[in-house]
Design an enzyme around this catalytic site. Structure first.
Site, PDB file in Angstrom:
ATOM      1  CB  SER C 280      -7.115 -26.092 -33.338  1.00 31.83           C
ATOM      2  OG  SER C 280      -8.140 -26.553 -34.081  1.00 31.83           O
ATOM      3  NE  ARG C 319     -20.556  17.506  -9.205  1.00 23.15           N
ATOM      4  CZ  ARG C 319     -20.842  18.031  -8.129  1.00 23.15           C
ATOM      5  NH1 ARG C 319     -22.039  17.557  -7.149  1.00 23.15           N
ATOM      6  NH2 ARG C 319     -20.062  18.478  -7.379  1.00 23.15           N
TER       7      ARG C 319
END
Lengths: 453, 453, 453, 453
Positions: C280, C319
């Site tokens: 950090s 489909r």
């Protein structure tokens, strides 16, 4: 980035160009850099950063100075994009002014820049969606006006029920689109808030001046200053995503209807014919609802993504572990899919082909069954409801069995013909006379929309 | 219903009593009957139904007259609960007045009564949640006021970062709760709309009087009349559910924090001690976060349920097939789980035990590392950022390696002690002096809340 | 594709390099082209396509001949990628041999090539995951062997319960990883099936020879021939995705444990220290669990994506409309996120830093409370369970209240000291003596794994 | 429990009777009591518990001795059902034999009994589903045999494509059902494992005898002994749930097809006619797909519930906080919804009404367009693919424009009639001649099923 890594072949199909621009890598980085530039300027206004340094910093907050591949590579060990971005920006600034470099990202934390960047992108996305929705709304309003007399079967549970007008169906879409538009507008205001809290939300690096800097920074970016930093409180983001999902659901509803109307056996409305659109190489007669397919796919994909954001709300302490990270790609994806669905919907609605003749035929093909409610109500007024229903039910079954018009069967029925003489029957079997409040309802929607404009 | 069928042993754990009452079978049926009674009265006001008939109908719209087991059994072939309910109501009315029976449910459709019933239940649920949230908000505000000087470590990614106050943490919860409260209030207005369209949304059974009847019916029920019936447009319902999910997420956030604070190795805050609560038969020393467990479970269960509703939006034509049906149990479940989470949260927050001493110890146990940002900022002002960071980083590593306080290590460092004499170091290592805007931020939240009340 | 469109800055963080290569645009297209080449060859073997034509077709089935940007653009109106790909391939072949061009994609349909291409990619992905899992398994087995005597607190509901060994915790991870490995292996076989049915699954274009061609085509691609084409039956794909999600969940479990162990207040195990990892900028002391954050994020993102696939199963007729399309990006994303999580997990497990000393300290810090079960069991054998529990519970409360070791409190208790003399107490308070079957359980896992290898 | 709390009015609609019995409160409690009885017996076999005590304990492990309302009430503070159950069982036993009471639940933990109870319920549920699936499979196989010559349009993206047989459609359903059956069978074995680890998975209360007791306990319950206790590793449960979700998806696929075939404008197949089924009071002609609506609703509700379980996998340390609790109602609900969907599907398939005549009419209504592939393939063999496609495409457009049969248009076309003389055209336009491998494919499915039986 190397070609190996790209996954964009399907972007043209599922997403839209404008939204892609708003959520490109470049846009993501630029939004973060906009934060850094604004931060420097804000701090300069409070004398925390020298004006010259702020200027130098802001001058370097342009994506063209950055190496995307390096940023991507370094984001992995760092755990986010802000760390390598700040490092690269610092290095860039340092090359011109070593002192200025010290003030890059001053007092801020990775989450401040990542979240605010995201907010800036999200605001632009919501605005874009809202403005595109206005176009869709105009197109729907025109269709609703055009089709006030276009009759078709109202269908419930996929069965013909009673007649409606196509204008009423379109007004339903339009009304929903208007609600979505209002929601997106609201969400813009709600989500357009600054994220700025420093290491753990106290702005401690600024001593007692944190709130002033925050206020100025918010002004610089045109964002509201929330009561508190919201590092581990993500409800605004999740709420905005929910609003986008609601919109996608509305678009899915339109696509559902259009694709059902477009079935070979229904054939009442069609996606526009455009060369190369919806064809099938093997079956040249086919006219596939390709736009609807995408819209429905996107409307199916967005809700689970919203669930990801909602499920991520219980984040840890002052910064979440994982829940926050899960937003970074999920939120853009929600917007991209919504944007893609909206583009397709606009295209479909703008060019929608309506076959009013076929609508009428399908309504008639039911041999009048679609008007049984009308007949039953008329008879009930004379025979009481149970007797009327019994009579109509029997007549319906006979009409279906013998594949004859219900009107004919009723005309032969002793009881029915006593109460419903031929002219009355004609009136009852005229679907134009059984659309109830359809016209008034459509007008309500159009009027309401007019008031908002 | 038979004991075999019941699944309620865990209801006491996961849901709350008030919400269970609002979504019981009885409440579901009563809400539907309220619609039927109001419909009869509204039609009587328009002369469609004789006043006496309306009175008789309304008089029978009481759940105690109905056989729940029969309704449940008949709902299966009918496909919904409205059909057997209307049949049973008609039979009840017919026993007293055959003519009145003809007017039961007149001109309406199953979805009108089911949806309006749901809306009535949902409105009550949102009101209840809002009012309970007010209790929670009061409790949180009191805690925020109490703990303005209670220091603890702010934790990001589960690592101690910099000091914060417990008031700030609580203010974060409170601020989120207030947003949830506002959302629920809004949603009440949005979702409290009549569903009334007849067979396919045209109100055709009423000829040209449909809208008037609808308006009167809406008034009878205290609901707004929407522009259109919304049989296949479910965004209002899904939006309300999203708002409830956002609330559940906020409660999950509170539970996440409390359960993490309650860890054996942290021990900073605890669920209240109540006899029989959170114990373990085998391990009498354990103090399990049982309320948090339920809240977190509910916060995990609600988001996918919202996804069900969102994914169900693309419904078919004038009445959906499956998407609508999927709401009937899902929406109540969302409210029940939210209500259960809220009950547990109120209990936890009301009785939360805070160990301020342990908070302080944990902050100190980090040997000052939690104040590195403070030191780094102070040194950066003198040495420039890169040199300052380098110095602090080395000192941190040494402190960690030798398990000594960072202050001690810095006091020995030649460069550091030159720039940061002992009194300055003392000041920097006093966590009370490094809480930045914490107090001001808490006040903002309390002030904002005050303005709303 | 233009830089504007790319969204890959975060790819390095969330996904892994190998999986990115398997699901790149290039890989997607190549898998489809592999189908076309194999189809031509198979048909040549059956005399349907001239051998020379098949050769020419196969020779052009290389991604470098294709214009990705054009394909992406044309996929939009076409509704899928296969149509422009087949068109482009046909044009390429035609330039060399007009007759051969007629045989491109002969008798096939878009879904045949898209699905088979996906199957080929998925098979590669499952193989890769399986092989990487083997690496992870080796690494975990080594850790389990190494830490058989490393004691730490077993924690239930985030509370210290009784002592366990670190080996046992690792064996739990390992056992789950082995189950995942077996699942992926199984799924490879199940999902590696050809998709080949032509326009609507009858292979009608081949007259009575369809099945023979299908069989040969399957052989060409090393796939099994399923009983039927599965255009609208997607359970195999969804099942494979579920297996990948189960794996991601296991990795999430490991990351959950590591991140909790890594908390500042626990400090028992850590992600490896690598320069630039988990730092950090503002807080140089922090050691963020950045790998765990990504794994947990991915483990949160994958399950809703699986829900998308499962919810898409009820597809339309021969489909699907939307349900099928929703798979195209979702399935790759599931694999990419799983691959990314696996990469991070391997990195973490390979370099995991275990602080056995801190584990011991944390166990002791509980002042012996973690051994109450041991004491209660010992006393129960003498006093009966209720009396023993009562006694231990009181002692626990007193120990907690006075912050003294439980052993000390018990040593003073009249009843306790009568039944548990000092040496007995010493034995009971030695955590090494209260790990039950831990060693045997770890051995079971290692032995089971040995048998599989 | 009080009527206020019940929520079962819709159970009859959404769930099935057998599954409700397996997941009733009574069944849940009995499964837990079965664990306690088996535990006592197993320990007696190892001399840990006196034989008489074990007998007394086992004799009280009957749900009729328990007060469900009290258990539900006490589960709330306790955090689970096991704690009040064990307390109540202990009290029951104590009334008869104080010493025996000491041995109730000896050495076990709440999670052991809750999880093993769940496993016992789940095993029964999987068995039941498998056996019901066999019924469905038989029914589908019979339909597939019956409809080998029943022609209908194959439909892709909701458009008529080429002819298929109804047998082929049914074989697709059957093949999927067979895969689901195999999966459920597998899952029974995988999930039927004992949970037994004591406080934190070490069985420490049994000293070195833990594994022996575990082995005997597993035998008592007919469960396998896993390598390790799996308190915080839930993949087996989530995998079983995924298998159930795949089944629900298959049922949803069947319902999707049936409901689409049942549309007013299609009318090719219907849910069985049963008095009171699918009617509409207002519209007596309607024949609503009420079973399909429920199946589709359940198929939409299950996947997000599976996501809940998958997302819950990353549990904390030795016992999860929330993730575990989220399973308790979710897993039963998945089974209940699947069981309900299966019941409806069996009812629909058993009584499915097929209108072969309407299927033929719909096929013909397309004016031969459904055979364009056949024609295009035939012409391509003579003209080359591009010329053939161009010719057929033009003819299709003309046929559509003029609403004339394609055969007629082609018969007039100079080029077409030269290559396709009338008899050839007749052959090409006979849909019976264009079903390719349909028959062979159906036989494959039936043969494969035969082999499994």
């Amino acid at each position: 980035l190397s070609a190996t890594d790209s996954r964009t072949l399907l972007d043209g199909l599922f997403t839209g160009e404008k939204m892609r621009a708003l959520f490109s890598d470049r846009a993501r980085l630029q939004a973060m850099l906009d934060f850094e530039a604004a931060l420097a300027r804000a701090q300069a206004r409070h004398g925390i950063v020298p004006a010259a340094a702020a200027k130098t910093i802001a001058a370097h907050c342009q994506t063209e100075f950055f190496d995307f591949e390096a940023l991507s590579r370094e984001a992995r060990p760092a755990g986010n994009l802000a760390i390598p971005m700040v490092k690269a920006l610092t290095a860039l600034v340092a090359r011109q002014d070593r002192t200025a470099a010290d003030f890059v990202h001053w007092g801020s934390t990775s989450q401040d820049v990542i979240d605010t960047g995201l907010v800036l992108q999200l605001r632009a996305a919501l605005r874009m969606l809202e403005s595109e929705l206005e176009r869709l709304s105009d197109s729907l309003a025109a269709a609703a006006k055009r089709h006030g007399d276009t009759l078709l079967a109202g269908r419930t549970l996929l069965q013909q029920a009673v007649p409606i007008t196509f204008a009423l169906k379109v007004a339903g879409w339009l009304d929903a689109v208007e609600r979505d538009r209002a929601r997106l507008n609201e969400q813009q205001a709600r989500v357009s808030v600054l994220q700025f809290g420093g290491a753990a939300g106290t702005l401690a690096a600024f001593g007692s001046h944190g709130l002033e800097v925050a206020q100025t920074l918010a002004e610089e970016l045109g964002l509201a200053l929330p009561a508190l930093p919201w590092h581990a409180h993500r409800d605004r983001v999740a709420e905005a995503a929910s609003a986008v999902a609601l919109l996608t659901g509305t678009l899915g509803k339109i696509a559902r209807d259009v694709s059902l109307l477009m079935q070979s056996e229904v054939g009442e409305a069609f996606e526009p014919t455009v060369p190369g659109r919806g064809g099938s190489s093997a079956m040249p007669h086919k006219r596939n609802p390709v736009g609807c397919a995408v819209i429905l796919a996107n409307a199916a994909r967005v809700p689970p993504l919203v669930a990801t954001l909602l499920a991520g709300l219980p984040q840890e302490h002052e910064r979440g572990l994982g829940g926050w990270h899960a937003e970074w790609e999920t939120l853009p994806q929600i917007c991209l899919l919504a944007g893609g669905a909206l583009d397709h919907t606009i295209e479909i609605v703008d060019g929608l082909q309506v076959d009013a003749e076929r609508m009428r035929q399908n309504l008639e093909a039911a041999n009048g069954l679609v008007l049984t409610e009308a007949v039953a109500m008329a008879l009930a007024a004379k025979l009481g409801k149970p007797a009327a229903q019994e009579l109509v039910e029997q007549a319906c079954h006979r009409a279906a069995r013998e594949r004859r018009p219900l009107r004919e069967v009723l005309a032969e029925d002793k009881v029915a013909k006593q109460h419903l003489p031929a002219p009355e029957l004609d009136r009852l079997f005229d679907p134009r006379r059984y659309t109830g409040a359809a016209r008034a309802l459509v007008e309500r929607v159009l009027a309401q929309r007019g008031r908002k404009k």
